[in-house]
Design a protein around this motif. Structure first.
Motif, mmCIF file in Angstrom:
data_model
loop_
_atom_site.group_PDB
_atom_site.id
_atom_site.type_symbol
_atom_site.label_atom_id
_atom_site.label_comp_id
_atom_site.label_asym_id
_atom_site.label_seq_id
_atom_site.Cartn_x
_atom_site.Cartn_y
_atom_site.Cartn_z
ATOM 1 N N ILE A 130 -20.028 -23.339 88.006
ATOM 2 C CA ILE A 130 -19.708 -22.036 87.841
ATOM 3 C C ILE A 130 -20.537 -21.537 86.887
ATOM 4 O O ILE A 130 -21.001 -20.292 87.004
ATOM 5 C CB ILE A 130 -18.314 -22.216 86.779
ATOM 6 C CG1 ILE A 130 -17.107 -22.894 87.794
ATOM 7 C CG2 ILE A 130 -17.889 -21.034 85.930
ATOM 8 C CD1 ILE A 130 -15.869 -22.941 87.175
ATOM 9 N N ASP A 161 -23.674 -20.359 88.910
ATOM 10 C CA ASP A 161 -23.190 -19.229 89.725
ATOM 11 C C ASP A 161 -23.389 -17.983 88.931
ATOM 12 O O ASP A 161 -23.787 -17.135 89.494
ATOM 13 C CB ASP A 161 -21.802 -19.465 90.387
ATOM 14 C CG ASP A 161 -21.349 -18.018 91.128
ATOM 15 O OD1 ASP A 161 -21.934 -17.854 92.200
ATOM 16 O OD2 ASP A 161 -20.289 -17.682 90.455
ATOM 17 N N SER A 172 -15.683 -21.814 96.530
ATOM 18 C CA SER A 172 -16.161 -20.702 97.436
ATOM 19 C C SER A 172 -14.919 -20.186 98.436
ATOM 20 O O SER A 172 -14.349 -19.106 98.187
ATOM 21 C CB SER A 172 -17.170 -21.074 98.437
ATOM 22 O OG SER A 172 -18.535 -21.057 97.715
ATOM 23 N N LEU A 229 -16.605 -17.803 93.108
ATOM 24 C CA LEU A 229 -17.960 -17.587 92.731
ATOM 25 C C LEU A 229 -18.357 -16.276 93.174
ATOM 26 O O LEU A 229 -18.121 -15.650 93.748
ATOM 27 C CB LEU A 229 -18.586 -18.587 93.659
ATOM 28 C CG LEU A 229 -18.388 -20.116 93.578
ATOM 29 C CD1 LEU A 229 -19.294 -21.024 94.579
ATOM 30 C CD2 LEU A 229 -18.555 -20.656 92.148
ATOM 31 N N HIS A 284 -22.752 -18.679 98.362
ATOM 32 C CA HIS A 284 -23.489 -19.921 98.271
ATOM 33 C C HIS A 284 -23.535 -20.636 99.537
ATOM 34 O O HIS A 284 -22.611 -20.766 100.156
ATOM 35 C CB HIS A 284 -22.902 -20.944 97.403
ATOM 36 C CG HIS A 284 -23.076 -20.533 95.650
ATOM 37 N ND1 HIS A 284 -24.026 -21.019 95.036
ATOM 38 C CD2 HIS A 284 -22.274 -19.672 95.186
ATOM 39 C CE1 HIS A 284 -23.999 -20.477 93.685
ATOM 40 N NE2 HIS A 284 -23.129 -19.621 93.767
#
Length: 379
Positions: free
Chosen positions: A82, A85, A126, A131, A135
């Motif tokens: 996290i 991200d 995801s 997010l 990714h």
């Protein structure tokens, strides 16, 4: 339906020019680009800032820095993802290729745990829509590692796999072409001189045993697939010749000018490390990315280990290599998108994804002031 989001009052960076106008977004896509200002009261006034495409980072192991903020302090994996991200998003990176090391050469066993847990976290977060950036999976295959095949194969069919790179961190090749620097690395880990020489001999023997086998495992598994293949830390003309012959079309972080230029002559595209540009040189004593840039031997930047370096390196490229702003921004947007086969992003054009970044240049430094992915603000 009218546009849901409108930007005006700034400079929109297209692939070939700047437009002082307005841009409209409907749903997840760019709906229109106009040369005049918008008169809508709800339009977002850019106040003279730039509006550029979302950045695309083909190689980052920034997650490792969040997992191990201190050498002896491992952070919970999900929390680390996290944080990673969020750092990518606030740097304007809307598409992240998380680069996981596949295979252990006896230095950083914790990397395998980071790999396995990191992919699981990427998938879970995801799927939950938690997010900020998108990714994708980049597997960095350590060819001399005895455990590479066993680690690689279970992920070779992963739905998010978008890039596979072949790397070799053995002493005397690639990044560690200077064996004395490799010795220094071992000494810093506390090894005695005798232990250093024993380790060097072991690494060389391991390379002889596993490199060719593992290389064929990866190439055979990826043959005929759309997944992009890259080489990593090419040093010599022989490195480039081998990779080009095997159909590899990206040279990631070539460590010498000769290798970078040879890659270009073979029709390969090159990725340089953005931190190399921002810092003014390689952290491991290899070729300067600025020199590669001036020689016309760079097609794209990747963050490597600092997400914020990408945009700063692109802006610096306008001075270092006398690039126009659209040309410089393309190094972190359009070019990596094309290299990865992502035709739906990387440029500001109608019908493409509304991945957008608002940037102000302050005393030569780019400051990210807003980030949108699929038309929704994420930072």
């Amino acid at each position: 339906m009218g546009a849901e989001l409108v930007f005006t009052g700034g400079s929109i960076v297209l692939d070939d020019r700047l437009v002082e106008g307005s841009l409209a977004v409907t749903g997840p896509q760019i709906a229109a680009i106009d040369t005049g200002p918008s008169r809508l009261s709800r339009a977002i006034d850019l106040d003279g800032d730039l509006l550029i495409p979302g950045l695309i980072d083909l190689h980052t192991d920034n997650l490792e820095r969040q997992v191990l903020p201190r050498a002896t302090a491992r952070w919970p994996s999900r929390s680390a993802m996290i944080a990673h991200d969020a750092q990518c998003a606030v740097a304007g990176v809307t598409t992240v290729f998380d680069s996981f090391c596949v295979g252990d050469l006896g230095f950083q066993e914790a990397r395998t745990r980071t790999f396995v847990e990191g992919v699981a976290d990427m998938d879970e977060l995801s799927a939950a829509g938690l997010l900020k950036s998108e990714h994708l999976l980049h597997l960095r295959c350590e060819l001399p590692a005895p455990d590479m095949e066993a680690l690689f194969l279970p992920y070779a069919d992963h739905a998010r796999l978008a890039l596979v790179s072949l790397m070799d961190h053995s002493p005397g090749v690639g990044q560690w072409g200077d064996v004395e620097k490799y010795r220094d690395l071992l000494r810093r880990d506390g090894l005695t001189e005798e232990e250093v020489e024993t380790k060097l001999a072991q690494q060389r023997a391991t390379r002889v045993r596993w490199r060719s086998h593992n290389r064929q495992v990866v190439l055979s598994k990826m043959q005929g697939r759309a997944t992009v293949l890259a080489s990593h830390d090419d040093r010599t003309l022989d490195d480039i010749a081998e990779n080009a012959a095997d159909g590899i079309r990206i040279a990631e972080f070539p460590v010498t000018m000769a290798a970078a230029q040879a890659a270009r002559s073979q029709g390969m595209q090159t990725i340089a490390g953005a931190p190399n540009v921002v810092r003014g040189g390689s952290h491991s004593g290899n070729v300067s990315a600025a020199d590669l840039l001036r020689a016309g031997a760079v097609d794209a930047f990747a963050s490597d280990y600092v997400p914020a370096a990408m945009l700063e390196a692109a802006i610096m490229a306008t001075t270092i290599a006398d690039l126009s702003l659209p040309q410089a921004i393309a190094l972190v947007t359009d070019h990596p998108a094309r290299m990865a086969g992502l035709s739906d992003r990387g440029r500001i054009a109608t019908g493409l994804r509304a991945d957008l970044v608002r940037v102000r240049i302050y005393n030569g430094m780019p400051i990210v002031r807003g980030v949108w992915r699929h038309g929704e603000r994420v930072a």
